[in-house]
Design a protein around this motif. Structure first.
Motif, PDB file in Angstrom:
ATOM      1  N   LEU A 175      -7.787  -5.685  13.873  1.00 17.98           N
ATOM      2  CA  LEU A 175      -8.874  -6.350  14.604  1.00 17.98           C
ATOM      3  C   LEU A 175     -10.210  -5.706  14.245  1.00 17.98           C
ATOM      4  O   LEU A 175     -10.367  -4.492  14.350  1.00 17.98           O
ATOM      5  CB  LEU A 175      -8.618  -6.206  16.111  1.00 17.98           C
ATOM      6  N   ASN A 176     -11.155  -6.519  13.779  1.00 16.07           N
ATOM      7  CA  ASN A 176     -12.509  -6.031  13.503  1.00 16.07           C
ATOM      8  C   ASN A 176     -13.506  -6.868  14.272  1.00 16.07           C
ATOM      9  O   ASN A 176     -13.319  -8.087  14.431  1.00 16.07           O
ATOM     10  CB  ASN A 176     -12.834  -6.125  12.010  1.00 16.07           C
ATOM     11  N   ILE A 177     -14.574  -6.207  14.711  1.00 11.58           N
ATOM     12  CA  ILE A 177     -15.618  -6.963  15.415  1.00 11.58           C
ATOM     13  C   ILE A 177     -16.971  -6.749  14.710  1.00 11.58           C
ATOM     14  O   ILE A 177     -17.201  -5.691  14.123  1.00 11.58           O
ATOM     15  CB  ILE A 177     -15.700  -6.570  16.908  1.00 11.58           C
ATOM     16  N   TYR A 178     -17.839  -7.779  14.755  1.00  9.53           N
ATOM     17  CA  TYR A 178     -19.122  -7.745  14.034  1.00  9.53           C
ATOM     18  C   TYR A 178     -20.236  -8.304  14.921  1.00  9.53           C
ATOM     19  O   TYR A 178     -20.001  -9.219  15.705  1.00  9.53           O
ATOM     20  CB  TYR A 178     -19.063  -8.639  12.778  1.00  9.53           C
ATOM     21  N   LYS A 179     -21.434  -7.744  14.704  1.00 10.09           N
ATOM     22  CA  LYS A 179     -22.632  -8.313  15.354  1.00 10.09           C
ATOM     23  C   LYS A 179     -23.562  -8.806  14.259  1.00 10.09           C
ATOM     24  O   LYS A 179     -23.768  -8.092  13.266  1.00 10.09           O
ATOM     25  CB  LYS A 179     -23.371  -7.227  16.144  1.00 10.09           C
ATOM     26  N   LEU A 180     -24.147  -9.987  14.447  1.00 10.62           N
ATOM     27  CA  LEU A 180     -25.054 -10.532  13.433  1.00 10.62           C
ATOM     28  C   LEU A 180     -26.302 -11.089  14.105  1.00 10.62           C
ATOM     29  O   LEU A 180     -26.262 -11.455  15.276  1.00 10.62           O
ATOM     30  CB  LEU A 180     -24.352 -11.648  12.637  1.00 10.62           C
ATOM     31  N   ALA A 181     -27.365 -11.171  13.300  1.00 11.94           N
ATOM     32  CA  ALA A 181     -28.649 -11.548  13.899  1.00 11.94           C
ATOM     33  C   ALA A 181     -28.875 -13.051  13.954  1.00 11.94           C
ATOM     34  O   ALA A 181     -29.607 -13.538  14.795  1.00 11.94           O
ATOM     35  CB  ALA A 181     -29.786 -10.891  13.140  1.00 11.94           C
ATOM     36  N   GLU A 182     -28.254 -13.804  13.038  1.00  8.77           N
ATOM     37  CA  GLU A 182     -28.552 -15.246  12.985  1.00  8.77           C
ATOM     38  C   GLU A 182     -27.286 -16.060  12.847  1.00  8.77           C
ATOM     39  O   GLU A 182     -26.310 -15.601  12.254  1.00  8.77           O
ATOM     40  CB  GLU A 182     -29.385 -15.561  11.729  1.00  8.77           C
ATOM     41  N   ASP A 183     -27.373 -17.295  13.322  1.00 13.49           N
ATOM     42  CA  ASP A 183     -26.194 -18.151  13.303  1.00 13.49           C
ATOM     43  C   ASP A 183     -25.724 -18.452  11.879  1.00 13.49           C
ATOM     44  O   ASP A 183     -24.534 -18.375  11.571  1.00 13.49           O
ATOM     45  CB  ASP A 183     -26.516 -19.450  14.057  1.00 13.49           C
ATOM     46  N   ASN A 184     -26.651 -18.795  11.009  1.00 10.43           N
ATOM     47  CA  ASN A 184     -26.247 -19.121   9.636  1.00 10.43           C
ATOM     48  C   ASN A 184     -25.587 -17.932   8.960  1.00 10.43           C
ATOM     49  O   ASN A 184     -24.618 -18.058   8.219  1.00 10.43           O
ATOM     50  CB  ASN A 184     -27.461 -19.536   8.798  1.00 10.43           C
ATOM     51  N   TYR A 185     -26.140 -16.799   9.231  1.00 10.51           N
ATOM     52  CA  TYR A 185     -25.661 -15.545   8.699  1.00 10.51           C
ATOM     53  C   TYR A 185     -24.234 -15.292   9.217  1.00 10.51           C
ATOM     54  O   TYR A 185     -23.340 -14.840   8.496  1.00 10.51           O
ATOM     55  CB  TYR A 185     -26.648 -14.514   9.249  1.00 10.51           C
ATOM     56  N   GLN A 186     -23.997 -15.641  10.478  1.00 13.14           N
ATOM     57  CA  GLN A 186     -22.673 -15.506  11.089  1.00 13.14           C
ATOM     58  C   GLN A 186     -21.667 -16.435  10.408  1.00 13.14           C
ATOM     59  O   GLN A 186     -20.551 -16.044  10.069  1.00 13.14           O
ATOM     60  CB  GLN A 186     -22.778 -15.836  12.581  1.00 13.14           C
ATOM     61  N   LEU A 187     -22.115 -17.680  10.186  1.00  5.65           N
ATOM     62  CA  LEU A 187     -21.219 -18.660   9.577  1.00  5.65           C
ATOM     63  C   LEU A 187     -20.819 -18.221   8.166  1.00  5.65           C
ATOM     64  O   LEU A 187     -19.659 -18.274   7.781  1.00  5.65           O
ATOM     65  CB  LEU A 187     -21.920 -20.024   9.542  1.00  5.65           C
ATOM     66  N   ILE A 188     -21.803 -17.775   7.410  1.00  6.93           N
ATOM     67  CA  ILE A 188     -21.534 -17.338   6.035  1.00  6.93           C
ATOM     68  C   ILE A 188     -20.547 -16.183   6.032  1.00  6.93           C
ATOM     69  O   ILE A 188     -19.601 -16.141   5.238  1.00  6.93           O
ATOM     70  CB  ILE A 188     -22.850 -16.866   5.367  1.00  6.93           C
ATOM     71  N   LEU A 248      -6.226 -14.261  19.563  1.00  4.08           N
ATOM     72  CA  LEU A 248      -6.338 -12.974  18.845  1.00  4.08           C
ATOM     73  C   LEU A 248      -5.017 -12.221  18.860  1.00  4.08           C
ATOM     74  O   LEU A 248      -4.586 -11.673  17.842  1.00  4.08           O
ATOM     75  CB  LEU A 248      -7.420 -12.102  19.492  1.00  4.08           C
ATOM     76  N   LEU A 249      -4.345 -12.219  20.031  1.00  2.32           N
ATOM     77  CA  LEU A 249      -3.109 -11.436  20.164  1.00  2.32           C
ATOM     78  C   LEU A 249      -1.966 -12.017  19.334  1.00  2.32           C
ATOM     79  O   LEU A 249      -1.052 -11.296  18.936  1.00  2.32           O
ATOM     80  CB  LEU A 249      -2.689 -11.384  21.642  1.00  2.32           C
ATOM     81  N   THR A 250      -1.995 -13.312  19.090  1.00  2.52           N
ATOM     82  CA  THR A 250      -0.894 -13.928  18.345  1.00  2.52           C
ATOM     83  C   THR A 250      -1.133 -13.902  16.832  1.00  2.52           C
ATOM     84  O   THR A 250      -0.264 -14.307  16.075  1.00  2.52           O
ATOM     85  CB  THR A 250      -0.693 -15.403  18.776  1.00  2.52           C
ATOM     86  N   ALA A 251      -2.317 -13.456  16.402  1.00  4.28           N
ATOM     87  CA  ALA A 251      -2.610 -13.444  14.956  1.00  4.28           C
ATOM     88  C   ALA A 251      -2.275 -12.072  14.352  1.00  4.28           C
ATOM     89  O   ALA A 251      -2.403 -11.054  15.019  1.00  4.28           O
ATOM     90  CB  ALA A 251      -4.085 -13.757  14.743  1.00  4.28           C
ATOM     91  N   ASP A 252      -1.857 -12.082  13.074  1.00  6.79           N
ATOM     92  CA  ASP A 252      -1.584 -10.804  12.407  1.00  6.79           C
ATOM     93  C   ASP A 252      -2.891 -10.028  12.218  1.00  6.79           C
ATOM     94  O   ASP A 252      -2.938  -8.812  12.364  1.00  6.79           O
ATOM     95  CB  ASP A 252      -0.950 -11.038  11.025  1.00  6.79           C
TER      96      ASP A 252
END
Ligand code: SF4
Length: 872
Positions: free
Chosen positions: A234-247, A525-529
């Motif tokens: 499991l990894n978590i990320y923070k991003l500043a913009e929506d497009n940037y998140q989608l990419i 999340l819990l059901t994914a490898d």
């Protein structure tokens, strides 16, 4: 009732499906689970044995509580409500016409459906403010009449009148058992139903959650408890913009393995960004995007704006309609006709008369005829017949798979309305039936879903809605938009009651919705490898990671990782995704090269000034542009980049207004010019003003007619009286002039103002009014807007340049401001510096050799900003 609890590494569908003839039931918002269980069941079922059935809870209720009456839905329910509302009630609810009932009807039904599901009586809702009390009384009264009316006609609306008196399991006898697939939330009505069902037929509930999280006797989910250690990656990320998140989410995904999930996917615009060739996602559009709607909308707008009684078409709406390719094809109108309409509008025409169309634009006579036919429609059956005749061969779109089907479904629905005689009189609904009915139809169909025609085959990527996504095991899941206000989403039901009143009344409130969102998020999340979760953090937009993600971070001691793709990569990566171009390593990551930019401005060349020799006619308006900016001059007068067509203002344009005044002044002076008397009596001026305004009627929007009649006409009469009679007017003495010239074109051809190597400049222009007597001259320019005294100096220079050699006269120069009714006189000495100033500017322009920005350029209103390097 049998319960089965699954671990998060177990598959719900494998655990639920059998070869037996069971009825499988999903939650309403998780109908996506029906397909996988259907597939499993088919594999297990013995050949020729009885098959199971598959449905969501809502459908199960329809089956178990079926009634003999005819079920009314959608439009029909709204019609019945509208018919029942008194004028007083309509006014209290803000319902002015039939179109306003649609939203109210939807909310009214949702409200009573909810009361029924949560087994709450309206009388038990307490703590209401006075206005809420009044409103609720009105609803209750309406509901009583509504129920009575439906009973009278043998109709029913099951969503609000579902009753245990009608409970029957007769149709369920063929099933061995009812299997509920991970339905963890039940309303009180559903709980009661389940308990009754369980007495008649075995019920099995399969739940994917820890056993202690569910109270079986109350059928109540208490909230998901998380495991001590996280089972997969499991990894978590923070991003500043929506497009940037989608990419980044696409970049993290493994083609054909990963699945991207987002809450509230319908609120994003990802479907417009991502190529359907590569990314699979639920794509629906609204009917208002298809040609059929846009065609009818154009007809509606034309009908609404055109004074058909006077056989005229409104030109702005005609232009907008003809700009649509399908509209031109439908009426067999050429593109040249569109250009002609544009020309009319540029000449400030607002309406096109039928006579004018006959002589100059015959092609659009078919549009006149169509509107005349449309105008005759008086009721819904007439409109339905009219719509049924439309040529779908032209109006159907290759971009949608069911636009025509939806259109005809809507016609059938409206026909049924008529057949059931639910509407007392369509004409009571609208003052202008044709317009009102067409508007009603457009509103009815506007938001119906249509499916885009998508390329077939399995795509590399998949983006789905998180809350309703199929509840399967995934190798890799990427969750995006795990941000505050998205996950959890606070979207509530704000009809009549506050959140607190809902809670006190036993209706669902925010906390319950959050528990559902939390379960679905953690379950995926819990059901994914492997799982990656992305959220936005942007102070300016007040965005932070959502509560569930923060809980995950704290519970499992996670840190936000840096996203692999930086903002600098975005332009290139978009291009790669959209073109399917991937790098060998790094998926869609780009290889960025910095292209050197050519910063040089265009050079001034003799070829820029074609024509006889190297001659160039400089008008005052060209001079003004040149003075502001050489590059602007280059775009506007050398390249002649056409002005973006911005349609037309409905009000009379300053140009037309000015032009009317010129013509009026000319008309008043016509006889005087040819030796007669100058008649500036009020009667004469009024007659001229009325005649000329009539001549200009096609340039005046009929919707402003009262304004023209009551305000503009009198203003013009007074302004012209002032023009001739004001003591400041050169005409006040009514003396005879040797020469009276109106709109005189002047050029100094033969004597260039300035000769240079690449180009010779000549001055040219048109003077509104020139009066000469002996050695005195009077120059008057009519103005509807601002005045620049340099313009008068320019004309004086021009007149002097064009004068017979040796001719000498004193010139007085005036602006006449039509609206303010005043003269502005230029001081004689203002002309002395102007020739030198003009000469210096032209010399600087030529000697610089480039079309550059000037130091004083005013860029704010420049129409070339988008293509100009000088401004960012
Ligand atoms: S934006 Fe400014 S610099 Fe560019 S063309 Fe227009 S006026 Fe000139």
């Amino acid at each position: 009732m049998e319960f089965k609890y699954l671990d998060f590494d177990e598959d719900i569908f494998t655990a639920a499906a059998s070869g037996e003839p069971n009825l499988y039931v999903t939650a309403d918002d998780c109908s996506s689970n029906l397909n996988p269980v259907r597939k499993k069941h088919r594999k297990l079922k013995e050949p020729l044995s009885r098959a199971g059935e598959f449905m969501n809870l809502k459908r199960l209720k329809d089956v178990v509580f079926a009634r003999d009456e005819i079920v009314l839905r959608e439009e029909k329910l709204s019609v019945v409500l509208f018919e029942l509302l008194t004028e007083k009630e309509k006014s209290r609810l803000g319902i002015e016409n039939y179109n306003d009932i649609i939203e109210f009807s939807a909310r009214f039904h949702r409200f009573y459906h909810e009361l029924n599901e949560y087994q709450v009586e309206a009388v038990d809702i307490t703590g209401l403010d006075a206005w809420q009390e009044q409103r609720l009384n009105l609803f209750e009264n309406l509901l009583g009449r509504y129920e009575e009316k439906l009973q009278e006609e043998s109709y029913t609306s099951p969503i609000i009148f579902r009753d245990f008196a009608n409970f029957s399991t007769a149709v369920l006898d063929e099933f061995k058992r009812l299997v509920f697939l991970n339905v963890i939330f039940f309303t009180p009505f559903e709980k009661k139903m389940l308990k009754k069902l369980d007495k008649e037929i075995p019920v099995k509930i399969i739940l994917q959650l820890p056993e202690e999280d569910f109270e079986e006797d109350k059928l109540h989910f208490q909230g998901l408890s998380l495991p001590e250690t996280w089972p997969g990656r499991l990894n978590i990320y923070k991003l500043a913009e929506d497009n940037y998140q989608l990419i980044n989410s696409l970049n993290l995904s493994k083609p054909q393995i990963s699945e991207i999930l987002s809450p509230a996917l319908e609120d994003t615009d990802y479907d417009g960004i991502l190529s359907p060739e590569i990314v699979e996602m639920e794509r629906t559009d609204e009917f208002n995007s298809c040609r059929i709607y846009r065609f009818l909308e154009a007809l509606y707008e034309l009908l609404a704006a055109s004074p058909l009684a006077e056989k005229r078409l409104s030109l702005p709406e005609l232009f907008s309609a003809l700009s649509r390719d399908h509209f031109r094809r439908y009426f067999a109108v050429s593109y040249a006709a569109l250009e002609k309409v544009r020309e009319f509008i540029r000449e400030d025409f607002v309406n096109l008369s039928k006579e004018m169309a006959r002589s100059e634009l015959e092609e659009v006579l078919s549009v006149f005829e169509e509107l005349e036919e449309l105008k005759e429609l008086e009721n819904m059956p007439m409109l339905v017949d009219y719509l049924d005749e439309l040529d779908m061969g032209i109006l159907s779109s290759p971009y949608f798979s069911n636009d025509v089907e939806q259109f005809y479904d809507a016609l059938l629905e409206l026909t049924a309305l008529e057949d059931m005689q639910l509407v007392s009189s369509w004409t009571d609904y609208y003052t202008d039936p044709a317009l009102g009915l067409l508007d009603r139809f457009l509103q009815y169909i506007e938001f119906k879903s249509i499916k885009p025609a998508l390329p077939e085959g399995k795509k590399e990527m998949n983006i789905g809605e998180l809350l309703g996504a199929v509840q399967k095991h995934r190798e890799h899941v990427v969750v995006i938009n795990a941000s505050q206000n998205w996950l959890p989403s606070p979207r509530g039901r704000d009809f009549l009651l506050t959140e607190n009143q809902r809670r006190q009344s036993g209706l669902p409130w925010g906390e319950k919705s959050r528990a559902k969102q939390r379960y679905r998020f953690f379950r995926h999340l819990l059901t994914a490898d492997e799982a990656d979760v992305l959220a936005l953090e942007n102070e300016e937009e007040n965005l932070t990671p959502g509560a569930f993600l923060e809980e995950l971070k704290l519970e499992y001691d996670l840190e936000y990782a840096d996203p692999a793709v930086t903002s600098a990569d975005i332009p290139q990566i978009y291009e790669n995704i959209l073109s399917g171009k991937k790098q060998e390593k790094g998926g869609f990551l780009p290889e960025i090269e910095n292209q050197p930019q050519n910063e040089k401005e265009p050079s001034l060349m003799a070829q820029d000034f074609p024509g006889r020799g190297r001659d160039y006619n400089l008008s005052f308006y060209k001079y003004k542009t040149l003075k502001n900016c050489f590059f602007q001059f280059f775009c506007q007068h050398i390249l002649k980049i056409p002005e973006e067509f911005a349609g037309v203002d409905v009000e009379i344009s300053p140009k037309t207004y000015g032009s009317m005044v010129h013509i009026m002044a000319e008309e008043i002076m016509r006889e005087w010019k040819s030796g007669g008397e100058l008649d500036v009596s009020e009667d004469k001026i009024r007659m001229v003003v009325e005649d000329i305004m009539d001549d200009f009627s096609l340039k005046m929007d009929h919707r402003f007619q009262p304004y023209y009649d009551k305000v503009v006409r009198d203003d013009l009469i007074e302004s012209l009286q002032e023009f001739f009679n004001s003591p400041e007017s050169p005409l006040a003495e009514k003396e005879e002039f040797d020469q009276v010239e109106i709109e005189r074109s002047v050029s100094d051809k033969g004597r260039p103002f300035l000769e240079t190597e690449p180009v010779n400049f000549y001055l040219s222009g048109r003077v509104d009014l020139l009066l000469r007597k002996d050695d005195r001259g009077f120059l008057i320019d009519f103005k509807t807007g601002g005045c620049e005294l340099e313009q008068l100096d320019f004309y004086e220079l021009l007149l002097k340049g064009a004068a017979v050699p040796g001719e000498n006269f004193m010139l007085e120069k005036y602006f006449y401001q039509i609206v303010d009714r005043r003269f502005i006189k230029a001081q004689p000495k203002s002309r002395d510096e102007f020739p030198q100033k003009l000469q210096q500017l032209l010399q600087k322009f030529v000697s610089g050799g480039e079309y550059t920005k000037n130091q004083t350029s005013q860029c704010y209103d420049c129409r070339y900003r988008n293509i100009c390097r000088a401004v960012s």
